[in-house]
Design a protein around this motif. Structure first.
Motif, PDB file in Angstrom:
ATOM      1  N   TYR A 284     -17.265 -13.308   5.624  1.00 54.27           N
ATOM      2  CA  TYR A 284     -16.929 -12.413   4.516  1.00 54.27           C
ATOM      3  C   TYR A 284     -16.545 -11.026   5.028  1.00 54.27           C
ATOM      4  CZ  TYR A 284     -19.120 -16.221   2.008  1.00 54.27           C
ATOM      5  OH  TYR A 284     -19.434 -17.468   1.533  1.00 54.27           O
ATOM      6  N   GLU A 285     -17.193 -10.578   6.075  1.00 56.07           N
ATOM      7  CA  GLU A 285     -16.854  -9.270   6.641  1.00 56.07           C
ATOM      8  C   GLU A 285     -15.451  -9.288   7.229  1.00 56.07           C
ATOM      9  OE1 GLU A 285     -20.052  -8.667   9.340  1.00 56.07           O
ATOM     10  OE2 GLU A 285     -21.485  -8.091   7.767  1.00 56.07           O
ATOM     11  N   GLN A 286     -15.097 -10.382   7.915  1.00 58.13           N
ATOM     12  CA  GLN A 286     -13.751 -10.489   8.468  1.00 58.13           C
ATOM     13  C   GLN A 286     -12.711 -10.584   7.362  1.00 58.13           C
ATOM     14  OE1 GLN A 286     -12.791 -10.333  11.846  1.00 58.13           O
ATOM     15  NE2 GLN A 286     -10.847 -10.048  10.794  1.00 58.13           N
ATOM     16  N   MET A 287     -13.016 -11.319   6.309  1.00 58.12           N
ATOM     17  CA  MET A 287     -12.090 -11.439   5.191  1.00 58.12           C
ATOM     18  C   MET A 287     -11.825 -10.070   4.575  1.00 58.12           C
ATOM     19  SD  MET A 287     -12.421 -13.671   1.676  1.00 58.12           S
ATOM     20  CE  MET A 287     -13.879 -12.749   1.177  1.00 58.12           C
ATOM     21  N   ARG A 288     -12.866  -9.271   4.389  1.00 57.25           N
ATOM     22  CA  ARG A 288     -12.680  -7.929   3.827  1.00 57.25           C
ATOM     23  C   ARG A 288     -11.814  -7.063   4.733  1.00 57.25           C
ATOM     24  NH1 ARG A 288     -17.935  -8.523   1.601  1.00 57.25           N
ATOM     25  NH2 ARG A 288     -18.929  -7.829   3.509  1.00 57.25           N
ATOM     26  N   ARG A 289     -12.064  -7.137   6.040  1.00 63.87           N
ATOM     27  CA  ARG A 289     -11.249  -6.343   6.974  1.00 63.87           C
ATOM     28  C   ARG A 289      -9.785  -6.766   6.901  1.00 63.87           C
ATOM     29  NH1 ARG A 289     -15.947  -6.822  10.343  1.00 63.87           N
ATOM     30  NH2 ARG A 289     -15.067  -8.660  11.366  1.00 63.87           N
ATOM     31  N   ASP A 290      -9.550  -8.062   6.825  1.00 67.32           N
ATOM     32  CA  ASP A 290      -8.170  -8.552   6.745  1.00 67.32           C
ATOM     33  C   ASP A 290      -7.489  -8.051   5.471  1.00 67.32           C
ATOM     34  OD1 ASP A 290      -8.573  -9.901   9.117  1.00 67.32           O
ATOM     35  OD2 ASP A 290      -8.904 -11.856   8.180  1.00 67.32           O
ATOM     36  N   TYR A 291      -8.204  -8.102   4.347  1.00 66.02           N
ATOM     37  CA  TYR A 291      -7.608  -7.634   3.097  1.00 66.02           C
ATOM     38  C   TYR A 291      -7.442  -6.116   3.084  1.00 66.02           C
ATOM     39  CZ  TYR A 291      -7.276 -12.031   0.597  1.00 66.02           C
ATOM     40  OH  TYR A 291      -6.895 -13.288   0.195  1.00 66.02           O
ATOM     41  N   GLU A 292      -8.336  -5.404   3.741  1.00 68.84           N
ATOM     42  CA  GLU A 292      -8.165  -3.950   3.826  1.00 68.84           C
ATOM     43  C   GLU A 292      -6.875  -3.593   4.563  1.00 68.84           C
ATOM     44  OE1 GLU A 292     -11.825  -2.679   5.562  1.00 68.84           O
ATOM     45  OE2 GLU A 292     -12.792  -2.345   3.613  1.00 68.84           O
ATOM     46  N   ARG A 293      -6.547  -4.347   5.620  1.00 63.09           N
ATOM     47  CA  ARG A 293      -5.288  -4.105   6.338  1.00 63.09           C
ATOM     48  C   ARG A 293      -4.092  -4.400   5.441  1.00 63.09           C
ATOM     49  NH1 ARG A 293      -7.600  -7.014  10.408  1.00 63.09           N
ATOM     50  NH2 ARG A 293      -6.114  -8.703  10.092  1.00 63.09           N
ATOM     51  N   ARG A 294      -4.143  -5.510   4.726  1.00 62.64           N
ATOM     52  CA  ARG A 294      -3.039  -5.856   3.827  1.00 62.64           C
ATOM     53  C   ARG A 294      -2.887  -4.817   2.720  1.00 62.64           C
ATOM     54  NH1 ARG A 294      -5.855 -11.197   4.237  1.00 62.64           N
ATOM     55  NH2 ARG A 294      -4.695 -12.416   5.776  1.00 62.64           N
ATOM     56  N   ARG A 295      -4.011  -4.392   2.171  1.00 64.24           N
ATOM     57  CA  ARG A 295      -3.963  -3.369   1.129  1.00 64.24           C
ATOM     58  C   ARG A 295      -3.286  -2.109   1.649  1.00 64.24           C
ATOM     59  NH1 ARG A 295      -8.883   0.373  -1.150  1.00 64.24           N
ATOM     60  NH2 ARG A 295      -9.213   0.501   1.092  1.00 64.24           N
ATOM     61  N   ARG A 296      -3.701  -1.645   2.807  1.00 65.56           N
ATOM     62  CA  ARG A 296      -3.140  -0.417   3.366  1.00 65.56           C
ATOM     63  C   ARG A 296      -1.651  -0.570   3.636  1.00 65.56           C
ATOM     64  NH1 ARG A 296      -5.938  -0.304   7.583  1.00 65.56           N
ATOM     65  NH2 ARG A 296      -7.758   0.563   6.510  1.00 65.56           N
ATOM     66  N   LEU A 297      -1.263  -1.719   4.195  1.00 67.61           N
ATOM     67  CA  LEU A 297       0.141  -1.948   4.525  1.00 67.61           C
ATOM     68  C   LEU A 297       1.015  -1.819   3.281  1.00 67.61           C
ATOM     69  CD1 LEU A 297       1.413  -4.948   6.710  1.00 67.61           C
ATOM     70  CD2 LEU A 297       2.715  -4.044   4.797  1.00 67.61           C
ATOM     71  N   LEU A 298       0.627  -2.518   2.211  1.00 62.45           N
ATOM     72  CA  LEU A 298       1.472  -2.532   1.023  1.00 62.45           C
ATOM     73  C   LEU A 298       1.375  -1.227   0.242  1.00 62.45           C
ATOM     74  CD1 LEU A 298       3.416  -4.020  -0.839  1.00 62.45           C
ATOM     75  CD2 LEU A 298       1.429  -4.953  -2.053  1.00 62.45           C
ATOM     76  N   VAL A 299       0.168  -0.738   0.017  1.00 62.24           N
ATOM     77  CA  VAL A 299      -0.001   0.425  -0.852  1.00 62.24           C
ATOM     78  C   VAL A 299       0.629   1.668  -0.229  1.00 62.24           C
ATOM     79  CG1 VAL A 299      -1.680   1.942  -1.960  1.00 62.24           C
ATOM     80  CG2 VAL A 299      -2.036  -0.531  -1.988  1.00 62.24           C
ATOM     81  N   GLU A 300       0.433   1.871   1.046  1.00 58.23           N
ATOM     82  CA  GLU A 300       1.052   3.041   1.688  1.00 58.23           C
ATOM     83  C   GLU A 300       2.573   2.956   1.624  1.00 58.23           C
ATOM     84  OE1 GLU A 300      -0.596   3.394   5.593  1.00 58.23           O
ATOM     85  OE2 GLU A 300      -2.453   4.331   4.874  1.00 58.23           O
ATOM     86  N   ALA A 301       3.114   1.749   1.786  1.00 59.46           N
ATOM     87  CA  ALA A 301       4.569   1.585   1.698  1.00 59.46           C
ATOM     88  C   ALA A 301       5.061   1.867   0.280  1.00 59.46           C
ATOM     89  CB  ALA A 301       4.962   0.181   2.128  1.00 59.46           C
ATOM     90  N   LEU A 302       4.346   1.400  -0.717  1.00 59.39           N
ATOM     91  CA  LEU A 302       4.748   1.650  -2.103  1.00 59.39           C
ATOM     92  C   LEU A 302       4.711   3.142  -2.422  1.00 59.39           C
ATOM     93  CD1 LEU A 302       2.916  -1.294  -3.929  1.00 59.39           C
ATOM     94  CD2 LEU A 302       5.369  -1.102  -3.448  1.00 59.39           C
ATOM     95  N   GLU A 303       3.703   3.841  -1.929  1.00 60.71           N
ATOM     96  CA  GLU A 303       3.632   5.286  -2.126  1.00 60.71           C
ATOM     97  C   GLU A 303       4.823   5.982  -1.463  1.00 60.71           C
ATOM     98  OE1 GLU A 303      -1.042   6.475  -2.679  1.00 60.71           O
ATOM     99  OE2 GLU A 303      -0.292   6.246  -0.629  1.00 60.71           O
ATOM    100  N   GLU A 304       5.131   5.544  -0.244  1.00 62.97           N
ATOM    101  CA  GLU A 304       6.257   6.142   0.487  1.00 62.97           C
ATOM    102  C   GLU A 304       7.572   5.915  -0.259  1.00 62.97           C
ATOM    103  OE1 GLU A 304       8.840   5.398   4.540  1.00 62.97           O
ATOM    104  OE2 GLU A 304       6.924   4.364   4.283  1.00 62.97           O
ATOM    105  N   LEU A 305       7.700   4.752  -0.900  1.00 65.98           N
ATOM    106  CA  LEU A 305       8.937   4.426  -1.609  1.00 65.98           C
ATOM    107  C   LEU A 305       9.082   5.198  -2.909  1.00 65.98           C
ATOM    108  CD1 LEU A 305       8.940   0.576  -1.034  1.00 65.98           C
ATOM    109  CD2 LEU A 305      10.671   2.172  -0.216  1.00 65.98           C
ATOM    110  N   GLY A 306       7.990   5.748  -3.423  1.00 63.27           N
ATOM    111  CA  GLY A 306       8.081   6.548  -4.633  1.00 63.27           C
ATOM    112  C   GLY A 306       7.344   6.009  -5.838  1.00 63.27           C
ATOM    113  N   PHE A 307       6.684   4.863  -5.716  1.00 65.25           N
ATOM    114  CA  PHE A 307       5.861   4.364  -6.816  1.00 65.25           C
ATOM    115  C   PHE A 307       4.650   5.275  -7.016  1.00 65.25           C
ATOM    116  CE2 PHE A 307       8.074   0.502  -5.558  1.00 65.25           C
ATOM    117  CZ  PHE A 307       8.248  -0.192  -6.747  1.00 65.25           C
ATOM    118  N   GLU A 308       4.214   5.398  -8.255  1.00 65.83           N
ATOM    119  CA  GLU A 308       2.867   5.929  -8.498  1.00 65.83           C
ATOM    120  C   GLU A 308       1.910   4.764  -8.346  1.00 65.83           C
ATOM    121  OE1 GLU A 308       0.113   8.331 -11.756  1.00 65.83           O
ATOM    122  OE2 GLU A 308       2.176   7.778 -12.277  1.00 65.83           O
TER     123      GLU A 308
END
Length: 386
Positions: A284-308
């Motif tokens: 479960y700890e590894q799963m959370r770490r993996d999803y945290e990376r995916r979250r950061r990858l997508l959310v930071e990119a969406l912010e950079e693109l101009g989404f709120e």
């Protein structure tokens, strides 16, 4: 005379599944529907094969194989300190989806009211109508996606029979903290209402937060049905193994409905599910770490693109506002993305009873391989050239 039942006029087909069909049609990357595109754990798949070869291929006990129910009880004791009797408190269903409709059919009467937080996972409203009851919606508002306690209190009436709680929350990612859960618990006890809590994302939480089952709060075991399942924590959304945990009288009613609704969940996959529930904490700890990376990858990119963007606290979705791109209709924007950009998302209005509240929002799912998310981000960069 109408050729169809009155109840079906209150809802449409699933918009999420519709967007998946459009993704297939246009060859788009599917960030609409919440299923992983990466493999399920190897020990889990091996256990399923072994169960099939060992001829666990006939009906299991209607409310769940003894091995799986024992594993569920042990897991809830290990994670949450809950004393759950596998014989009296657990019903295994065909996914958390069947758990919800079986529970509502077992507990609601025509004319009852059910409080639902809005935005909501799209099944909750139709499930309530199918059960003969009426949903009453209480808004969660960004940026924290919290509710107004006074507004929630006003939603209760003499007809209130239940409240549906989803934490971690789909689509917003809100993880209800203990303070909010206590407000909900107090109101449900005061009005003698049930809590039906969908906790399918229980192990996917971020930034040091923790998931708290509302059934563990004082006075809540007696009035709570806790729903979870295999789909999200073990990347097997197609297996359809879910469970309800409830006090004995509620369990007996749920089992009656489940028996005539689907008879039982797939027998060999129940045997394999017991193996998954015994995975160590490291999983479960590894799963959370993996999803945290995916979250950061997508959310930071969406912010950079101009989404709120509203950073999710749990689950694997992110709600966004797309007004900076010059659109003012969520369906039009979602169809532009799937047709012209090659990325499928879910129109925000599908999560609201009052569609206008979601008209400038879309939901992205990030339960995908990092390479898939990177490809989606590369396609989304074309939005800048519009």
């Amino acid at each position: 005379m109408s050729r169809t039942a009155e109840r079906v006029r209150f809802f449409t087909e699933s918009v999420i599944r519709e967007m998946t069909r459009w993704a297939h049609h246009y060859g788009a990357i599917n960030l609409a529907q919440g299923f992983p595109d990466f493999p399920a754990p190897e020990p889990l798949k091996a256990a399923a094969v072994q169960a099939i070869m060992a001829d666990h291929n006939q009906y299991a006990i209607t409310w769940g194989s003894p091995r799986l129910r024992a594993a569920i009880a042990e897991k809830y004791a290990r994670f949450y300190g809950m004393a759950v009797d596998p014989e009296r408190h657990i019903t295994v269903c065909c996914g958390a989806t069947e758990c919800m409709i079986a529970t509502l059919l077992a507990l609601l009467n025509p004319g009852d009211e059910v409080i639902v937080f809005e935005p909501f996972y799209e099944n909750y409203g139709p499930d309530t109508w199918i059960s003969g009851a009426r949903p009453v919606y209480v808004p969660l508002r960004p940026p924290e996606w919290t509710f107004d306690p006074d507004e929630l209190a006003r939603a209760f009436s003499p007809r209130t029979r239940a409240l549906i709680l989803n934490t971690p929350h789909n689509p917003t990612g809100h993880v209800f903290p203990e303070a909010e859960l206590r407000i909900i618990a107090d109101l449900c006890q005061r009005h003698d209402a049930y809590v039906i809590t969908d906790e399918i994302y229980e192990h996917i939480v971020y930034d040091g937060r923790r998931h708290i089952p509302i059934a563990t709060l004082p006075g809540m075991w007696e009035r709570t049905v806790t729903i979870s399942g295999m789909s999200k924590s073990y990347a097997v959304t197609g297996w359809r193994i879910g469970w309800c945990i409830a006090p004995e009288d509620l369990t007996n009613a749920i089992r009656k409905v489940h028996d005539f609704l689907t008879v039982g969940a797939p027998a060999p996959l129940q045997e394999a599910g017991a193996v998954a529930l015994e995975f160590p904490m490291d999983y479960y700890e590894q799963m959370r770490r993996d999803y945290e990376r995916r979250r950061r990858l997508l959310v930071e990119a969406l912010e950079e693109l101009g989404f709120e963007v509203w950073w999710p606290q749990g689950a694997y979705y992110v709600m966004t506002d797309f007004r900076p791109f010059g659109f003012d209709d969520d369906t039009a924007f979602a169809m532009h993305l799937v047709r012209e950009i090659g990325v499928a998302v879910v129109p925000g209005s599908s999560f609201y009873a009052r569609p206008e509240r979601g008209r400038t929002q879309v939901r992205f799912a990030f339960c995908k391989r990092e390479e898939t998310l990177q490809q989606a981000v590369a396609r989304l960069r074309r939005l800048r050239n519009r």
